[in-house]
Design an enzyme around this catalytic site. Structure first.
Site, short mmCIF file in Angstrom:
data_model
loop_
_atom_site.label_atom_id
_atom_site.label_comp_id
_atom_site.label_asym_id
_atom_site.label_seq_id
_atom_site.Cartn_x
_atom_site.Cartn_y
_atom_site.Cartn_z
N ASN A 1 -22.10 15.84 42.94
CA ASN A 1 -20.76 16.43 43.00
C ASN A 1 -19.94 16.06 41.76
O ASN A 1 -20.00 14.90 41.34
CB ASN A 1 -20.06 15.89 44.26
N GLY B 1 -15.23 2.56 47.35
CA GLY B 1 -16.01 2.27 46.14
C GLY B 1 -17.49 2.50 46.42
O GLY B 1 -17.87 3.53 46.97
N GLU C 1 -15.95 7.21 55.66
CA GLU C 1 -16.03 7.10 54.21
C GLU C 1 -15.92 5.64 53.83
O GLU C 1 -15.01 4.95 54.30
CB GLU C 1 -14.89 7.89 53.53
N GLY C 2 -16.83 5.17 52.97
CA GLY C 2 -16.74 3.79 52.50
C GLY C 2 -15.63 3.64 51.47
O GLY C 2 -14.77 4.51 51.31
N ASP D 1 -6.84 9.36 50.99
CA ASP D 1 -8.14 9.68 51.58
C ASP D 1 -8.01 10.00 53.07
O ASP D 1 -8.57 10.99 53.55
CB ASP D 1 -9.11 8.50 51.39
N THR E 1 -14.54 11.19 49.10
CA THR E 1 -13.58 11.77 50.04
C THR E 1 -13.78 13.28 50.15
O THR E 1 -13.77 13.84 51.26
CB THR E 1 -12.14 11.47 49.59
N LYS F 1 -12.03 5.39 57.81
CA LYS F 1 -12.04 4.82 56.45
C LYS F 1 -11.56 3.39 56.60
O LYS F 1 -10.41 3.17 57.00
CB LYS F 1 -11.10 5.66 55.58
N1 LIG Z 1 -16.05 19.10 44.50
C1 LIG Z 1 -14.81 18.83 44.08
N2 LIG Z 1 -13.91 19.84 43.96
C2 LIG Z 1 -12.65 19.61 43.54
N3 LIG Z 1 -12.17 18.38 43.21
C3 LIG Z 1 -13.02 17.34 43.32
C4 LIG Z 1 -14.37 17.51 43.75
N4 LIG Z 1 -14.96 16.30 43.77
C5 LIG Z 1 -14.04 15.42 43.36
N5 LIG Z 1 -12.86 16.03 43.09
C6 LIG Z 1 -11.63 15.37 42.61
O1 LIG Z 1 -12.00 14.23 41.86
C7 LIG Z 1 -11.23 13.08 42.24
C8 LIG Z 1 -12.14 12.02 42.86
O2 LIG Z 1 -12.70 12.51 44.09
P1 LIG Z 1 -12.65 11.63 45.42
O3 LIG Z 1 -13.30 12.43 46.49
O4 LIG Z 1 -11.26 11.17 45.68
O5 LIG Z 1 -13.57 10.41 44.97
P2 LIG Z 1 -13.87 9.03 45.73
O6 LIG Z 1 -13.51 9.21 47.16
O7 LIG Z 1 -15.33 8.78 45.51
O8 LIG Z 1 -13.03 8.00 45.03
C9 LIG Z 1 -10.15 13.60 43.19
O9 LIG Z 1 -9.01 13.92 42.45
C10 LIG Z 1 -10.78 14.84 43.78
O10 LIG Z 1 -9.83 15.74 44.21
MG LIG Z 2 -12.17 8.25 48.43
#
Ligand SMILES: Nc1ncnc2c1ncn2[C@@H]1O[C@H](COP(=O)(O)OP(=O)(O)O)[C@@H](O)[C@H]1O
Ligand SMILES: [Mg+2]
Length: 223
Positions: free
Chosen positions: A172, A115, A112-113, A51, A17, A38
Site C-alpha cells: 500500500n 508502529g 490496528e497495532g 486512527d 489505519t 487500537k
Molecule cells: N491507500 C491509501 N490511499 C490514500 N491515502 C493513504 C493510503 N495509504 C496511506 N495513506 C495516507 O498516508 C498516511 C499514512 O497512512 P496511515 O494509514 O495513517 O499509516 P499508519 O497507520 O501505518 O501510520 C495517511 O495520511 C493516510 O491517509
Molecule cells: Mg495508524
C-alpha cells in the site's frame, strides 16, 4: 476464539489505519457487526482525523473513543514514551480487557497495532506481545517500492519467531501503473514468505463508498 485480525506493518505511516479501515468497511458491507480496536493512539495534538476516528467511521461501529482506544495521548511519540510523558504506564491487562469488551458485541474485530511489531506499549510489553495475547492472525502492511522486501520479511520473521500466524501482506498504496520493481517485490515477497500478497491502491478517504472491497473472508477461517 473470537473472530478477528490484527493489522500491523513494517513501521509507522505505511498505511495500517487505511488498510484496517478498508478491511473493516468490507466486513461491514457484508453485513457483519465489526468492532475496531487500537491499543494506544498518539499524536492527538496534530489535529487530523485520528486512527480511532477513521476506524469507527469505516466500520460503522458505535464504539466510544475509550472503547476503541483505551490510551490516547497528545504527543506523536512511541506509546511507551507518550504514556511516560503523561505520568503513567500502559497496563497490558487493561488492554486485554478492553479488547475483549470490544469483541463481545461484534461478529469480528479489526485491531490496528502501533508502529511495527517490536514497538513497546510499556517498557516490557511489545505490540507483538499484545498480538499474541489477542490471538488473531496478522495482516502486515508494507510499502510497494524499493526496500520493502527486507522490511516485510523481517516483520514476517519477527511474527513467526513468536509463534504468530501471518494471514497476508498488503502492499500500500499500490500504484496505478506499477513498475517492474513493484511487480517483482510482490512476487518475491509472496515466494519467500509463502504468503498471499494483496494490494490496495490510493483511495479517497472521504468517501468509503468508493473503497475497493479488501476482503480476506473465505481465505482465512478465523476472519
Ligand atoms: N491507500 C491509501 N490511499 C490514500 N491515502 C493513504 C493510503 N495509504 C496511506 N495513506 C495516507 O498516508 C498516511 C499514512 O497512512 P496511515 O494509514 O495513517 O499509516 P499508519 O497507520 O501505518 O501510520 C495517511 O495520511 C493516510 O491517509
Ligand atoms: Mg495508524
Amino acid at each position: 476464539m473470537a473472530r478477528g485480525l490484527f493489522v500491523t506493518g513494517t513501521g509507522t505511516e505505511v498505511g495500517k489505519t487505511v488498510v484496517a479501515a478498508t478491511i473493516a468497511r468490507a466486513l461491514a458491507s457484508e453485513g457483519q457487526r465489526v468492532a475496531v480496536f487500537k491499543p494506544a493512539v498518539t499524536g492527538l495534538d496534530e489535529g487530523v482525523e485520528t486512527d480511532h476516528e477513521l476506524l469507527r467511521r469505516a466500520s460503522g461501529s458505535g464504539q466510544s473513543d475509550e472503547e476503541i482506544a483505551p490510551y490516547r495521548y497528545g504527543p506523536p511519540a512511541s506509546p511507551h514514551l507518550a504514556a511516560a510523558m503523561a505520568g503513567e504506564e500502559i497496563d497490558p491487562e487493561r488492554l486485554r480487557r478492553a479488547a475483549g469488551a470490544a469483541a463481545a458485541d461484534a461478529d469480528v474485530t479489526v485491531c490496528e497495532g502501533v508502529g511495527g511489531l517490536l514497538v513497546p506499549l510499556s517498557p516490557g510489553y511489545l505490540v507483538r506481545d499484545l498480538a499474541a495475547d489477542l490471538g488473531h492472525p496478522l495482516v502486515v502492511v508494507a510499502s510497494p517500492g524499493l526496500g520493502t522486501i527486507n522490511h516485510t520479511l523481517l516483520t514476517v520473521e519477527a511474527a513467526r519467531a513468536a509463534g504468530l500466524e501471518v494471514a497476508a501482506i498488503v502492499l500500500n498504496p499500490w500504484p496505478d501503473e506499477p513498475t517492474e520493481i513493484e511487480h517483482n517485490n510482490r512476487e518475491t515477497i509472496a515466494n519467500l514468505a509463502s504468503l498471499p500478497v494483496l494490494t490496495l491502491p490510493r483511495i479517497d478517504l472521504t468517501d468509503p463508498d468508493t473503497w475497493p472491497p479488501l476482503t480476506l473472508t473465505g481465505r482465512f477461517p478465523s476472519i
